[in-house]
Write a protein that holds these residues in place. Structure first.
Motif, PDB file in Angstrom:
ATOM      1  N   ARG A   1       0.836  -1.198   0.000  1.00  0.00           N
ATOM      2  CA  ARG A   1       0.000   0.000   0.000  1.00  0.00           C
ATOM      3  C   ARG A   1       0.871   1.248   0.000  1.00  0.00           C
ATOM      4  N   THR A   2       0.627   2.177  -0.913  1.00  0.00           N
ATOM      5  CA  THR A   2       1.420   3.394  -0.925  1.00  0.00           C
ATOM      6  C   THR A   2       1.096   4.249   0.294  1.00  0.00           C
ATOM      7  N   ARG A   6       8.502   8.885  -5.810  1.00  0.00           N
ATOM      8  CA  ARG A   6       8.182   7.477  -5.570  1.00  0.00           C
ATOM      9  C   ARG A   6       6.677   7.271  -5.512  1.00  0.00           C
ATOM     10  N   GLU A   7       5.984   8.217  -4.876  1.00  0.00           N
ATOM     11  CA  GLU A   7       4.537   8.085  -4.711  1.00  0.00           C
ATOM     12  C   GLU A   7       3.766   8.426  -5.976  1.00  0.00           C
ATOM     13  N   VAL A   8       4.213   9.418  -6.743  1.00  0.00           N
ATOM     14  CA  VAL A   8       3.419   9.894  -7.894  1.00  0.00           C
ATOM     15  C   VAL A   8       3.792   9.234  -9.211  1.00  0.00           C
ATOM     16  N   GLN A   9       4.701   8.275  -9.206  1.00  0.00           N
ATOM     17  CA  GLN A   9       5.167   7.709 -10.465  1.00  0.00           C
ATOM     18  C   GLN A   9       4.058   7.035 -11.275  1.00  0.00           C
ATOM     19  N   SER A  10       2.967   6.664 -10.624  1.00  0.00           N
ATOM     20  CA  SER A  10       1.865   6.046 -11.378  1.00  0.00           C
ATOM     21  C   SER A  10       1.116   7.074 -12.224  1.00  0.00           C
ATOM     22  N   GLU A  68       3.791   0.648  -5.766  1.00  0.00           N
ATOM     23  CA  GLU A  68       3.460  -0.303  -4.704  1.00  0.00           C
ATOM     24  C   GLU A  68       4.700  -1.084  -4.283  1.00  0.00           C
ATOM     25  N   LEU A  69       5.512  -1.483  -5.267  1.00  0.00           N
ATOM     26  CA  LEU A  69       6.759  -2.185  -4.964  1.00  0.00           C
ATOM     27  C   LEU A  69       7.674  -1.302  -4.118  1.00  0.00           C
ATOM     28  N   ALA A  70       7.831  -0.040  -4.530  1.00  0.00           N
ATOM     29  CA  ALA A  70       8.719   0.867  -3.813  1.00  0.00           C
ATOM     30  C   ALA A  70       8.254   1.094  -2.382  1.00  0.00           C
ATOM     31  N   ALA A  71       6.945   1.293  -2.200  1.00  0.00           N
ATOM     32  CA  ALA A  71       6.411   1.518  -0.849  1.00  0.00           C
ATOM     33  C   ALA A  71       6.669   0.306   0.038  1.00  0.00           C
ATOM     34  N   ALA A  72       6.468  -0.884  -0.509  1.00  0.00           N
ATOM     35  CA  ALA A  72       6.690  -2.098   0.272  1.00  0.00           C
ATOM     36  C   ALA A  72       8.167  -2.259   0.633  1.00  0.00           C
TER      37      ALA A  72
END
Length: 216
Positions: free
Chosen positions: A18-19, A149-153, A193-197
């Motif tokens: 989860r971000t 990291r958060e806004v890359q989507s 999601e990968l980065a947040a995890a």
């Protein structure tokens, strides 16, 4: 990447992907208010304070009506301090309250309260985008990394954005510390999601032990 490492990634993301924006109640789209709220979140997360506290303080600012640069700038310093306090963000509340006000004024004056204009100024150059973000009061290299990291989507030119903190998590899990390898091994998993995890793994050894145990 080995099958075992791919299994570790799947186990990690299924439990902890989860971000932070999602955790803060931000429905991230490429529109001014969610982008601004994510920048505020990145600002708060970049301090040496628990992530859960930064998330709670981001929600508290929103609940107090500070939802865009204009409302943040118009709030008094004391109103910002009080909102941060309600979120438990007390260690840096006075300095952060001042920085949030200054940052909001800069965003209004330079980019018309719209971070998409900052993005346009970078013209697809992620390094320039990262530098421009650091011109905002209170946003340093760590804050810029968190925001991207958060806004890359929704800002795909930044993807995949696997920053240094995320790579720390990868190493703790015995995964490659090369962003391209991690993204390839993650398959259809969203890079945000990968980065947040991975960041959560970097911050919590118990999480690492749990994921590795589940992954066998």
């Amino acid at each position: 990447m080995s099958d075992k490492q791919q299994h570790v990634i799947k186990e990690l993301v299924s439990s902890y992907g989860r971000t932070y924006a999602e955790e803060a109640g931000i429905r991230l789209t490429n529109t001014p208010q969610p982008l601004y709220r994510t920048l505020v979140l990145a600002h708060l997360l970049s301090a040496r304070i628990r992530a859960s506290t930064a998330v709670a303080a981001t929600r508290a600012l929103y609940d107090a009506g500070m939802r865009d640069p204009r409302s943040m700038a118009e709030a008094t310093w004391q109103q910002r301090v009080d909102a941060l306090g309600r979120g438990g963000y007390r260690r840096y509340d006075e300095r952060t309250a001042a920085q949030l006000g200054e940052a909001a004024e800069l965003l209004i004056e330079r980019w018309g309260s719209d971070l998409r204009r900052l993005r346009e100024e970078a013209d697809g150059d992620v390094s320039r985008l990262r530098r421009l973000l650091q011109e905002v009061t209170g946003i340093g290299p760590t804050g810029a990394d968190i925001f991207l990291r958060e806004v890359q989507s929704v800002w795909p030119e930044a993807a995949p954005y696997i920053d240094a903190k995320a790579l720390d998590g990868a190493r703790r899990l015995g995964l490659p510390d090369e962003p391209d390898q991690l993204v390839k091994g993650a398959g259809p998993i969203e890079p945000a999601e990968l980065a947040a995890a991975l960041v959560r793994a970097a911050l919590d050894k118990k999480l690492v032990d749990e994921v590795l145990a589940k992954a066998g």
